[in-house]
Motif scaffolding. Structure first.
Motif, PDB file in Angstrom:
ATOM      1  N   VAL A 338     -50.258 -15.823 -15.753  1.00  0.00           N
ATOM      2  CA  VAL A 338     -50.985 -16.737 -14.926  1.00  0.00           C
ATOM      3  C   VAL A 338     -52.045 -17.677 -15.934  1.00  0.00           C
ATOM      4  O   VAL A 338     -52.964 -17.101 -16.356  1.00  0.00           O
ATOM      5  CB  VAL A 338     -51.833 -15.812 -14.136  1.00  0.00           C
ATOM      6  N   PRO A 339     -51.615 -18.928 -15.833  1.00  0.00           N
ATOM      7  CA  PRO A 339     -52.452 -19.972 -16.552  1.00  0.00           C
ATOM      8  C   PRO A 339     -54.100 -20.023 -15.986  1.00  0.00           C
ATOM      9  O   PRO A 339     -54.284 -19.819 -15.033  1.00  0.00           O
ATOM     10  CB  PRO A 339     -51.871 -21.294 -16.257  1.00  0.00           C
ATOM     11  N   VAL A 340     -54.916 -20.494 -16.956  1.00  0.00           N
ATOM     12  CA  VAL A 340     -56.072 -20.748 -16.401  1.00  0.00           C
ATOM     13  C   VAL A 340     -56.194 -21.982 -15.250  1.00  0.00           C
ATOM     14  O   VAL A 340     -55.651 -22.927 -15.589  1.00  0.00           O
ATOM     15  CB  VAL A 340     -57.059 -21.021 -17.890  1.00  0.00           C
ATOM     16  N   SER A 341     -56.775 -21.804 -14.297  1.00  0.00           N
ATOM     17  CA  SER A 341     -56.804 -22.682 -13.697  1.00  0.00           C
ATOM     18  C   SER A 341     -57.949 -22.644 -12.326  1.00  0.00           C
ATOM     19  O   SER A 341     -58.567 -21.687 -12.442  1.00  0.00           O
ATOM     20  CB  SER A 341     -55.469 -23.000 -12.536  1.00  0.00           C
ATOM     21  N   GLY A 342     -58.309 -23.571 -11.655  1.00  0.00           N
ATOM     22  CA  GLY A 342     -58.988 -23.345 -10.399  1.00  0.00           C
ATOM     23  C   GLY A 342     -58.185 -22.720  -9.302  1.00  0.00           C
ATOM     24  O   GLY A 342     -57.196 -22.690  -9.288  1.00  0.00           O
ATOM     25  N   PRO A 343     -59.019 -22.132  -8.038  1.00  0.00           N
ATOM     26  CA  PRO A 343     -58.136 -21.514  -7.224  1.00  0.00           C
ATOM     27  C   PRO A 343     -57.399 -22.470  -6.344  1.00  0.00           C
ATOM     28  O   PRO A 343     -56.294 -21.894  -6.231  1.00  0.00           O
ATOM     29  CB  PRO A 343     -59.456 -21.178  -6.084  1.00  0.00           C
ATOM     30  N   GLU A 344     -57.572 -23.751  -6.317  1.00  0.00           N
ATOM     31  CA  GLU A 344     -56.356 -24.570  -5.735  1.00  0.00           C
ATOM     32  C   GLU A 344     -55.109 -24.687  -6.288  1.00  0.00           C
ATOM     33  O   GLU A 344     -54.177 -25.052  -6.017  1.00  0.00           O
ATOM     34  CB  GLU A 344     -57.110 -25.868  -5.427  1.00  0.00           C
ATOM     35  N   ALA A 345     -55.085 -24.491  -7.697  1.00  0.00           N
ATOM     36  CA  ALA A 345     -53.865 -24.653  -8.589  1.00  0.00           C
ATOM     37  C   ALA A 345     -53.479 -23.115  -9.071  1.00  0.00           C
ATOM     38  O   ALA A 345     -52.717 -23.206 -10.197  1.00  0.00           O
ATOM     39  CB  ALA A 345     -54.483 -25.526  -9.889  1.00  0.00           C
ATOM     40  N   ARG A 346     -54.247 -22.228  -8.559  1.00  0.00           N
ATOM     41  CA  ARG A 346     -53.745 -20.743  -8.852  1.00  0.00           C
ATOM     42  C   ARG A 346     -52.218 -20.880  -8.896  1.00  0.00           C
ATOM     43  O   ARG A 346     -51.436 -20.942  -7.924  1.00  0.00           O
ATOM     44  CB  ARG A 346     -54.187 -19.734  -8.150  1.00  0.00           C
ATOM     45  N   ARG A 347     -51.422 -20.395  -9.865  1.00  0.00           N
ATOM     46  CA  ARG A 347     -50.020 -20.007  -9.996  1.00  0.00           C
ATOM     47  C   ARG A 347     -49.578 -19.238 -11.052  1.00  0.00           C
ATOM     48  O   ARG A 347     -50.425 -18.441 -11.741  1.00  0.00           O
ATOM     49  CB  ARG A 347     -49.435 -21.479 -10.304  1.00  0.00           C
ATOM     50  N   VAL A 348     -48.274 -18.869 -11.062  1.00  0.00           N
ATOM     51  CA  VAL A 348     -47.421 -17.903 -11.814  1.00  0.00           C
ATOM     52  C   VAL A 348     -46.391 -18.686 -12.626  1.00  0.00           C
ATOM     53  O   VAL A 348     -45.773 -19.403 -12.205  1.00  0.00           O
ATOM     54  CB  VAL A 348     -46.825 -16.780 -11.060  1.00  0.00           C
ATOM     55  N   GLU A 349     -46.679 -18.491 -13.808  1.00  0.00           N
ATOM     56  CA  GLU A 349     -45.589 -19.276 -15.149  1.00  0.00           C
ATOM     57  C   GLU A 349     -44.407 -18.025 -14.980  1.00  0.00           C
ATOM     58  O   GLU A 349     -44.811 -17.035 -15.916  1.00  0.00           O
ATOM     59  CB  GLU A 349     -46.249 -19.436 -16.217  1.00  0.00           C
ATOM     60  N   ASN A 350     -43.413 -18.504 -14.794  1.00  0.00           N
ATOM     61  CA  ASN A 350     -41.999 -17.704 -15.210  1.00  0.00           C
ATOM     62  C   ASN A 350     -41.480 -18.210 -16.507  1.00  0.00           C
ATOM     63  O   ASN A 350     -41.254 -19.264 -16.701  1.00  0.00           O
ATOM     64  CB  ASN A 350     -41.021 -17.788 -14.257  1.00  0.00           C
ATOM     65  N   ARG A 351     -41.923 -17.402 -17.495  1.00  0.00           N
ATOM     66  CA  ARG A 351     -41.290 -17.908 -18.963  1.00  0.00           C
ATOM     67  C   ARG A 351     -40.141 -17.158 -19.483  1.00  0.00           C
ATOM     68  O   ARG A 351     -39.685 -17.317 -20.696  1.00  0.00           O
ATOM     69  CB  ARG A 351     -42.431 -17.270 -19.947  1.00  0.00           C
ATOM     70  N   ILE A 352     -39.283 -16.752 -18.592  1.00  0.00           N
ATOM     71  CA  ILE A 352     -37.864 -16.097 -18.948  1.00  0.00           C
ATOM     72  C   ILE A 352     -36.761 -17.203 -19.002  1.00  0.00           C
ATOM     73  O   ILE A 352     -35.892 -17.080 -19.841  1.00  0.00           O
ATOM     74  CB  ILE A 352     -37.367 -15.021 -17.779  1.00  0.00           C
ATOM     75  N   ALA A 353     -36.631 -18.056 -18.353  1.00  0.00           N
ATOM     76  CA  ALA A 353     -35.641 -19.210 -18.234  1.00  0.00           C
ATOM     77  C   ALA A 353     -35.428 -19.981 -19.453  1.00  0.00           C
ATOM     78  O   ALA A 353     -36.416 -20.418 -20.004  1.00  0.00           O
ATOM     79  CB  ALA A 353     -35.767 -20.044 -16.993  1.00  0.00           C
ATOM     80  N   GLY A 354     -34.059 -19.909 -19.816  1.00  0.00           N
ATOM     81  CA  GLY A 354     -34.066 -20.589 -21.325  1.00  0.00           C
ATOM     82  C   GLY A 354     -33.562 -22.215 -20.631  1.00  0.00           C
ATOM     83  O   GLY A 354     -33.204 -22.303 -19.524  1.00  0.00           O
ATOM     84  N   MET A 355     -33.679 -23.086 -21.755  1.00  0.00           N
ATOM     85  CA  MET A 355     -33.270 -24.493 -21.441  1.00  0.00           C
ATOM     86  C   MET A 355     -31.749 -24.864 -21.055  1.00  0.00           C
ATOM     87  O   MET A 355     -31.425 -25.811 -20.542  1.00  0.00           O
ATOM     88  CB  MET A 355     -33.924 -25.293 -22.364  1.00  0.00           C
ATOM     89  N   ASP A 356     -31.037 -23.954 -21.254  1.00  0.00           N
ATOM     90  CA  ASP A 356     -29.453 -23.964 -21.324  1.00  0.00           C
ATOM     91  C   ASP A 356     -29.272 -23.749 -19.509  1.00  0.00           C
ATOM     92  O   ASP A 356     -28.160 -23.695 -19.037  1.00  0.00           O
ATOM     93  CB  ASP A 356     -28.778 -22.887 -22.024  1.00  0.00           C
ATOM     94  N   CYS A 357     -30.262 -23.209 -18.903  1.00  0.00           N
ATOM     95  CA  CYS A 357     -29.976 -22.864 -17.544  1.00  0.00           C
ATOM     96  C   CYS A 357     -29.682 -24.285 -16.638  1.00  0.00           C
ATOM     97  O   CYS A 357     -30.000 -25.366 -17.163  1.00  0.00           O
ATOM     98  CB  CYS A 357     -31.129 -22.261 -16.763  1.00  0.00           C
ATOM     99  N   ASN A 358     -28.883 -24.142 -15.285  1.00  0.00           N
ATOM    100  CA  ASN A 358     -28.855 -24.976 -14.541  1.00  0.00           C
ATOM    101  C   ASN A 358     -30.125 -25.240 -13.641  1.00  0.00           C
ATOM    102  O   ASN A 358     -30.934 -24.312 -12.920  1.00  0.00           O
ATOM    103  CB  ASN A 358     -27.636 -24.605 -13.555  1.00  0.00           C
ATOM    104  N   PRO A 359     -30.842 -26.211 -13.766  1.00  0.00           N
ATOM    105  CA  PRO A 359     -32.217 -26.294 -13.133  1.00  0.00           C
ATOM    106  C   PRO A 359     -32.403 -25.831 -11.702  1.00  0.00           C
ATOM    107  O   PRO A 359     -33.259 -25.198 -11.240  1.00  0.00           O
ATOM    108  CB  PRO A 359     -32.821 -27.836 -13.345  1.00  0.00           C
TER     109      PRO A 359
END
Length: 451
Positions: A338-359
């Motif tokens: 969960v990156p540092v952000s204000g309430p309006e930009a609260r978000r979750v970062e999924n760090r699992i996917a590799g760049m070899d994936c189909n976007p």
């Protein structure tokens, strides 16, 4: 001026202004995210009513083999390509004046073909829309610039920089390190501008010749399209200067892998308010449920987020890739941050996917897990405190294990679509069987320039 010109976005019109448009590339992304399609004179594109491709483009592995899907005859029926003119953009590396256009794919009755990756993502987004919700994503792209590699048996090396020395590792955020291949970066910016794409920033990552490109947040389909385009754009920019760009998850031994981190938020479709934040700025139950859904269901879609045997070489402790699905605020050792952000930009970062994936597929799979969390009101594990590399691995560490989980995940398959999941599994089983007959030269030959 041909009728289709009136449907072109402004950057495409600006690119061909006062010029004769020579060629149109009608393209789609296959299961690997490789561009497939047809190129034709612009004059023919303007007069041809329909375009076709066989459905077998979704049955081909990254190595060029073919998969059989249980219960389906291999008859290669045609699919209809429908241009999405909003995706029209320049192909600025070509010798003539060319536009690329991503096409949607329909069957003979006009229904979306469910195994087409772009349609899979649209299907998942439609399920959010049915709940009055709009998902927002912000992808980050990591990739390597490497020396040309024409012998798959040879280890991949960093590129030679302008100083005459090979790119150095352990130089994250170094301006002088990224200046070593500044001409490639300049072309990436120039190509992106000609194509009408915004780049939020480019920086040197921790690996030798490793670069991160950040994109602005927005519509998942639009951003998946841009990643699809960016992979080609970046490869072309590198080739202009005699080097390769690779999106392999782990191209160089003992160097960090390349990820495609995906930031997620969800807004109310009517009000535009971030449903992860309450009016007083605090986190909502929906925020917890989204994280809970990702923790519960992501193991079932690792086969999409990490789609090759090479992908699992990236998941190494202390080399910038997660090994579990712990979550925490501003902690890059966890799989869910969960990156540092204000309430309006609260978000979750999924760090699992590799760049070899189909976007298209990676974003669809990640969104599917969050959607199930919202629907099931799944509670997450407690926030992790400390270094998550000291905790146990909680998702598959081999491709075979991932495929086993994928085939058993009924709820995820319901969200992604049963037909797609059956086809994806068939193709990946053939790829995995091929790998089991070879060692790492297979990875270098078929992944280096394709994934």
């Amino acid at each position: 001026m041909s009728d289709f010109y009136q449907h072109l976005p402004e950057p495409a019109l600006a690119y061909i202004e006062n010029r004769k448009l020579d060629e149109i590339e009608c393209i789609v992304g296959d299961l690997a995210g490789v561009a497939r399609g047809k190129a034709m004179p612009a004059s023919k594109f303007a007069t041809q009513a329909q375009f076709f491709l066989p459905n077998s483009i979704f049955l081909q592995t990254i190595a060029g083999d073919w998969a059989d899907v249980e219960g389906q005859a291999f008859t290669e029926p045609d699919m209809t390509l429908v241009p999405d003119f909003s995706t029209a953009c320049a192909a600025p590396w070509t010798a003539d004046w060319t536009l690329q256009i991503i096409h949607d794919i329909q069957d003979s009755q006009g229904a979306p073909v469910p195994i087409a990756p772009r349609n899979v993502l649209k299907h998942v987004i439609a399920q959010y829309e049915a709940m009055g919700l709009t998902p927002i994503v912000a992808p980050e792209m990591e990739f390597y610039l490497v020396a040309p590699n024409t012998d798959p048996a040879k280890a991949i090396e960093p590129p030679m920089g302008r100083s005459g020395r090979r790119a150095a590792a352990r130089q994250a955020y170094s301006m002088s390190a990224i200046d070593e291949y500044g001409k490639v970066i300049d072309d990436i910016y120039d190509f992106a501008e000609a194509m009408g794409f915004d780049i939020d920033g480019i920086l040197q990552e921790g690996g030798a010749g490793q670069i991160e490109l950040n994109m602005r947040h927005g519509d998942p389909i639009k951003l998946a399209d841009e990643i699809f385009y960016f992979k080609r754009l970046i490869r072309e920019a590198a080739l202009r200067h005699g080097i390769y760009a690779t999106f392999m998850a782990k191209p160089i031994q003992d160097e960090p892998g390349s990820a495609m981190h995906i930031h997620h938020s969800v807004v109310n479709s009517k009000t535009g308010a971030n449903i992860f934040s309450a009016p007083d700025g605090s986190a909502t139950p929906e925020f917890s449920h989204f994280i809970g859904g990702m923790q519960k269901h992501l193991p079932a879609v690792i086969a999409i987020l990490a789609p090759y045997v090479n992908s699992y070489r990236r998941f190494v402790p202390d080399l910038a890739a997660p090994i579990n699905l712990e979550w925490a605020r501003d902690n890059r050792t966890t799989g869910l941050r969960v990156p540092v952000s204000g309430p309006e930009a609260r978000r979750v970062e999924n760090r699992i996917a590799g760049m070899d994936c189909n976007p298209y597929l990676a974003i669809a799979a990640s969104l599917a897990c969050g959607l199930l969390g919202l629907q099931e009101r799944t509670e997450p594990a407690p926030e992790f405190i400390g270094e998550a590399y000291d905790s146990e691995a909680t998702f598959p560490r081999t491709f075979g294990e991932s495929l086993d989980l994928f085939t058993e995940a009924d709820s995820v398959q319901d969200v992604l679509g049963k037909d797609f999941c059956k086809t994806y599994n068939a193709v990946k089983q053939v790829e995995y069987a091929a790998f089991l007959q070879e060692i790492s030269p297979w990875e270098r030959e078929h992944l280096l320039m394709n994934v």
